[in-house]
Design a protein around this motif. Structure first.
Motif, PDB file in Angstrom:
ATOM      1  N   PRO A  90      -6.313  20.927   7.147  1.00  0.00           N
ATOM      2  CA  PRO A  90      -6.632  22.140   7.937  1.00  0.00           C
ATOM      3  C   PRO A  90      -5.525  23.180   7.942  1.00  0.00           C
ATOM      4  CG  PRO A  90      -6.197  20.242   9.366  1.00  0.00           C
ATOM      5  CD  PRO A  90      -6.320  19.718   7.979  1.00  0.00           C
ATOM      6  N   ASP A  91      -4.277  22.772   7.636  1.00  0.00           N
ATOM      7  CA  ASP A  91      -3.168  23.736   7.654  1.00  0.00           C
ATOM      8  C   ASP A  91      -3.065  24.549   6.367  1.00  0.00           C
ATOM      9  OD1 ASP A  91      -2.554  22.870  10.141  1.00  0.00           O
ATOM     10  OD2 ASP A  91      -0.778  21.709   9.567  1.00  0.00           O
ATOM     11  N   ALA A  92      -3.779  24.165   5.314  1.00  0.00           N
ATOM     12  CA  ALA A  92      -3.606  24.826   4.021  1.00  0.00           C
ATOM     13  C   ALA A  92      -4.060  26.284   4.067  1.00  0.00           C
ATOM     14  CB  ALA A  92      -4.352  24.058   2.936  1.00  0.00           C
ATOM     15  N   TRP A  93      -5.336  26.509   4.420  1.00  0.00           N
ATOM     16  CA  TRP A  93      -5.845  27.892   4.436  1.00  0.00           C
ATOM     17  C   TRP A  93      -5.199  28.737   5.534  1.00  0.00           C
ATOM     18  CZ3 TRP A  93      -8.093  30.608   0.863  1.00  0.00           C
ATOM     19  CH2 TRP A  93      -8.896  29.998  -0.098  1.00  0.00           C
ATOM     20  N   ILE A  94      -5.073  28.171   6.718  1.00  0.00           N
ATOM     21  CA  ILE A  94      -4.513  28.963   7.825  1.00  0.00           C
ATOM     22  C   ILE A  94      -3.029  29.242   7.583  1.00  0.00           C
ATOM     23  CG2 ILE A  94      -3.791  27.094   9.391  1.00  0.00           C
ATOM     24  CD1 ILE A  94      -5.712  30.294  10.377  1.00  0.00           C
ATOM     25  N   GLY A  95      -2.322  28.285   6.942  1.00  0.00           N
ATOM     26  CA  GLY A  95      -0.913  28.518   6.587  1.00  0.00           C
ATOM     27  C   GLY A  95      -0.789  29.626   5.566  1.00  0.00           C
ATOM     28  N   LEU A  96      -1.690  29.615   4.572  1.00  0.00           N
ATOM     29  CA  LEU A  96      -1.694  30.683   3.564  1.00  0.00           C
ATOM     30  C   LEU A  96      -1.968  32.028   4.224  1.00  0.00           C
ATOM     31  CD1 LEU A  96      -1.664  31.608   0.602  1.00  0.00           C
ATOM     32  CD2 LEU A  96      -4.100  31.025   0.471  1.00  0.00           C
ATOM     33  N   ALA A  97      -2.891  32.038   5.171  1.00  0.00           N
ATOM     34  CA  ALA A  97      -3.220  33.284   5.873  1.00  0.00           C
ATOM     35  C   ALA A  97      -2.008  33.831   6.636  1.00  0.00           C
ATOM     36  CB  ALA A  97      -4.383  33.050   6.831  1.00  0.00           C
ATOM     37  N   CYS A  98      -1.299  32.937   7.322  1.00  0.00           N
ATOM     38  CA  CYS A  98      -0.113  33.360   8.086  1.00  0.00           C
ATOM     39  C   CYS A  98       0.965  33.921   7.157  1.00  0.00           C
ATOM     40  CB  CYS A  98       0.450  32.183   8.879  1.00  0.00           C
ATOM     41  SG  CYS A  98      -0.584  31.675  10.268  1.00  0.00           S
ATOM     42  N   ALA A  99       1.197  33.233   6.038  1.00  0.00           N
ATOM     43  CA  ALA A  99       2.222  33.689   5.090  1.00  0.00           C
ATOM     44  C   ALA A  99       1.858  35.059   4.525  1.00  0.00           C
ATOM     45  CB  ALA A  99       2.389  32.674   3.972  1.00  0.00           C
ATOM     46  N   ARG A 100       0.582  35.242   4.156  1.00  0.00           N
ATOM     47  CA  ARG A 100       0.150  36.537   3.634  1.00  0.00           C
ATOM     48  C   ARG A 100       0.270  37.630   4.693  1.00  0.00           C
ATOM     49  NH1 ARG A 100      -5.335  34.863   0.205  1.00  0.00           N
ATOM     50  NH2 ARG A 100      -4.251  34.213  -1.718  1.00  0.00           N
ATOM     51  N   PHE A 101      -0.027  37.279   5.934  1.00  0.00           N
ATOM     52  CA  PHE A 101       0.088  38.256   7.019  1.00  0.00           C
ATOM     53  C   PHE A 101       1.526  38.755   7.144  1.00  0.00           C
ATOM     54  CE2 PHE A 101       0.735  39.624  11.374  1.00  0.00           C
ATOM     55  CZ  PHE A 101      -0.383  40.404  11.622  1.00  0.00           C
ATOM     56  N   ALA A 126      -0.842  26.647  -3.738  1.00  0.00           N
ATOM     57  CA  ALA A 126      -0.928  25.490  -4.647  1.00  0.00           C
ATOM     58  C   ALA A 126      -1.804  24.402  -4.035  1.00  0.00           C
ATOM     59  CB  ALA A 126       0.470  24.953  -4.943  1.00  0.00           C
ATOM     60  N   LEU A 127      -1.674  24.219  -2.725  1.00  0.00           N
ATOM     61  CA  LEU A 127      -2.502  23.219  -2.046  1.00  0.00           C
ATOM     62  C   LEU A 127      -3.975  23.619  -2.056  1.00  0.00           C
ATOM     63  CD1 LEU A 127      -0.144  22.502   0.976  1.00  0.00           C
ATOM     64  CD2 LEU A 127      -0.872  20.813  -0.702  1.00  0.00           C
ATOM     65  N   VAL A 128      -4.233  24.907  -1.825  1.00  0.00           N
ATOM     66  CA  VAL A 128      -5.607  25.407  -1.839  1.00  0.00           C
ATOM     67  C   VAL A 128      -6.216  25.257  -3.231  1.00  0.00           C
ATOM     68  CG1 VAL A 128      -6.984  27.533  -1.692  1.00  0.00           C
ATOM     69  CG2 VAL A 128      -5.341  26.979   0.115  1.00  0.00           C
ATOM     70  N   ASP A 129      -5.384  25.562  -4.239  1.00  0.00           N
ATOM     71  CA  ASP A 129      -5.883  25.524  -5.629  1.00  0.00           C
ATOM     72  C   ASP A 129      -6.312  24.117  -6.067  1.00  0.00           C
ATOM     73  OD1 ASP A 129      -5.511  28.218  -5.855  1.00  0.00           O
ATOM     74  OD2 ASP A 129      -3.588  28.081  -6.916  1.00  0.00           O
ATOM     75  N   ILE A 130      -5.683  23.093  -5.485  1.00  0.00           N
ATOM     76  CA  ILE A 130      -6.068  21.727  -5.870  1.00  0.00           C
ATOM     77  C   ILE A 130      -7.139  21.179  -4.934  1.00  0.00           C
ATOM     78  CG2 ILE A 130      -3.828  21.239  -6.934  1.00  0.00           C
ATOM     79  CD1 ILE A 130      -3.102  19.636  -4.410  1.00  0.00           C
ATOM     80  N   GLY A 131      -7.681  22.067  -4.098  1.00  0.00           N
ATOM     81  CA  GLY A 131      -8.784  21.670  -3.229  1.00  0.00           C
ATOM     82  C   GLY A 131      -8.383  20.854  -2.027  1.00  0.00           C
ATOM     83  N   SER A 132      -7.167  21.108  -1.508  1.00  0.00           N
ATOM     84  CA  SER A 132      -6.703  20.372  -0.336  1.00  0.00           C
ATOM     85  C   SER A 132      -7.652  20.589   0.846  1.00  0.00           C
ATOM     86  CB  SER A 132      -5.289  20.821   0.052  1.00  0.00           C
ATOM     87  OG  SER A 132      -4.912  20.245   1.292  1.00  0.00           O
ATOM     88  N   SER A 133      -7.947  19.510   1.533  1.00  0.00           N
ATOM     89  CA  SER A 133      -8.815  19.608   2.716  1.00  0.00           C
ATOM     90  C   SER A 133      -8.011  19.642   4.010  1.00  0.00           C
ATOM     91  CB  SER A 133      -9.774  18.401   2.745  1.00  0.00           C
ATOM     92  OG  SER A 133      -9.024  17.189   2.794  1.00  0.00           O
TER      93      SER A 133
END
Length: 556
Positions: free
Chosen positions: A90-101, A81-88
């Motif tokens: 630094p934890d947004a993308w890497i957090g999403l990556a960890c959760a998907r992993f 949700a944070l990525v979708d609203i264009g959050s800048s």
């Protein structure tokens, strides 16, 4: 993060209304996080969000707590949700990556990692994705970028663990502990490595250091229960997990699936079909233990369906695939499946990390067993027999090998140690035990074994073993009785010839004084029962026996 005060502090001496005092006592989510109570933290954060206190920071904290609670899907949704609203952030993308992993979505995790800003965590996540993709070149590339930092070294240790290099992982953890005595959780990792190396006592000692500080840790208590299972039995292990449930620890929910899974194992498979199927894609061990459950219940096809598409990466997976293929090969008389099983066993037994372990030696024994090289099987089984004195499965296989190399005395002793009714009613067990009895000159016991069986193709086969082996060993009385029944069941000329020869052999033993004369009456009865009683040879043998009996005053 500190939550700003909504009102200034009262001046000295100012009376504070009771209502305001109550407000000050409202829990802060940071207190829950500090206590590792992520459920409580999420509850407070969700309340704040529902009350209109929204914002990027609240959403990030909810994602963080969901992740640490083991609710990786919720964490992924929050980060997405944070990525979708264009959050800048630094934890947004890497957090999403960890959760998907952690959800097992490794390709999606790698894609999200690529979008994250450069960081040490980004490199570590690429490192782990490379391991999951079995991309050795990529793995070495990111390995070279690791630094002598605690986080990087912990990541390297975890890869060593995942590749079954447990001693290398222990060395890293101990080196970090020397400089960071307060990193108590590393004791759990070291204990887990010792558990994997089968040093259960050492694992317990190391684990006790951590539990002294955190007695309600679900992970540590679960590991202690697993050590108890290996050292003692399932009841002792179950008691450990029960104590965790009684504590109502905040960490219990995090490990709820793991605990449900392990309780099934500790209870010998009880409730497996209810608990394990939903966990197959959650815990890797759930699939393996469900396969074991089906094997123990002789449902080989179900076991094969569960494991046929698994690409083995650990010794346990290779072993289980070998066992399933061996069982299927024997059931279907499939040389292809037996060949695959033999190759899997050889891979594990011949590997540098497993060749001197008990499972490794069992694998080599199984490999040679399928190749029918029983002298080689014997070498491996003899080296581990002290660990399996009362193990029915081991004694069943060890007994077969002893009998196959002609050591019938020890084979008989091993078969008689077996307590399992399942094995004792198995045709392989009965046939080998019958053969051992005959070869050890105990034909009466072999005959009694046959008499206890119901009429079937299996009892017919055992009758043939008794007939042929008794004849070979000069135990003509039971040979004659067995051939007599075979002749009446089948009428094949070979059975008549066998019975005739056994009767003559028995007559010779009577003449030599090795068998009682009273048996002559039974010999004549057996000859009379012959479908070829009008055969001149039978008539001649009968006349000779009667004449001798008359001359020696033996009633026939």
């Amino acid at each position: 993060m500190m939550i700003s005060r909504s009102k200034p502090a009262g001046a000295p001496g100012t009376a504070t209304p009771a209502k305001e005092k109550k407000k000050k006592k409202l829990p802060k989510f940071q207190d829950f996080v500090a206590a590792r109570d992520y459920t409580g933290a999420i509850t407070v954060l969700e309340f704040q969000r529902s009350a209109g206190k929204t914002g990027e920071e609240v959403n990030l904290w909810i994602a963080y707590c969901a992740f640490h609670l083991g609710n990786y899907q919720k964490a992924a949704d929050e980060y997405q949700a944070l990525v979708d609203i264009g959050s800048s952030h630094p934890d947004a993308w890497i957090g999403l990556a960890c959760a998907r992993f952690f959800l097992g979505m490794y390709k999606e995790a790698a894609d999200a990692t690529a979008n994250a800003p450069a960081s040490r965590l980004k490199n570590r996540l690429h490192f782990h994705c490379a391991h999951k993709f079995s991309d050795e070149k990529m793995l070495m590339n990111y390995h070279q970028q690791l630094q002598d930092l605690v986080e990087d070294q912990l990541s390297l240790a975890s890869i060593h663990y995942l590749r079954s290099h447990y001693q290398e992982a222990i060395d890293i953890y101990k080196r970090i502990l020397l400089d960071n005595r307060d990193f108590m959780a590393l004791n759990v990792y070291v204990a887990l490595c010792y558990y994997k190396l089968d040093y259960y006592d050492v694992s317990q000692e190391v684990l006790a250091v951590y539990l002294a500080h955190y007695p309600d840790s679900a992970t540590a208590l679960n590991l202690r229960a697993c050590n108890h299972f290996k050292l003692y039995n399932g009841k002792a292990a179950e008691a450990e997990l029960k104590s965790l449930g009684d504590m109502a620890s905040p960490s219990f929910e995090y490990a709820a699936d793991l605990i449900k899974h392990n309780l099934v194992v500790f209870r010998g498979g009880e409730g497996a079909l209810q608990v394990l199927p939903p966990l197959v894609d959650v815990l890797p061990e759930a699939r393996l233990n469900l396969v074991i459950y089906h094997l123990r219940n002789d449902d080989v096809m179900e076991a094969y369906a569960l494991i046929k598409d698994v690409e083995p990466s650990t010794p346990q997976e290779y072993i289980l695939k070998g066992v399933v293929n061996a069982a299927l090969g024997q059931d279907q008389n499939s040389r292809d499946h037996l060949k695959i099983a033999q190759q899997y066993f050889q891979l594990v037994g011949g590997s540098a990390s497993e060749c001197d372990t008990i499972p490794g030696r069992q694998c080599m024994a199984s490999c040679f067993f399928l190749l029918k090289q029983f002298q080689d099987v014997l070498i491996y089984l003899q080296s581990i027999k002290n660990y399996f004195y009362s193990d029915d499965s081991f004694n069943f296989n060890y007994g077969q090998v002893k009998a196959a190399v002609g050591n019938y005395k020890e084979a008989e002793e091993l078969f008689l140690l077996i307590q399992s009714e399942k094995y004792k009613n198995d045709y392989v067990y009965l046939s080998w035990l019958a053969k051992c009895y005959v070869m050890n000159r105990k034909p009466r016991l072999a005959w009694e074994l046959y008499l206890k069986m119901e009429t079937s193709s299996e009892s017919y086969s055992i009758l043939q073993i008794i007939a042929n082996d008794c004849y070979k060993m000069g135990q003509f009385y039971y040979a004659a009785k067995a051939f007599d029944i075979l002749e009446r069941l089948d009428g094949t000329p070979e059975f008549f010839e066998g019975k005739k020869g056994a009767c003559v052999g028995l007559f010779q033993l009577i003449l030599a004084g090795h068998e009682p004369r009273e048996m002559l009456r039974e010999v004549l009865g057996l000859l009379r029962n012959s479908s070829s009683q009008s055969n001149p040879q039978v008539e001649y043998i009968t006349r000779v026996i009667r004449k001798w009996a008359k001359e020696n005053r033996v009633g026939v």
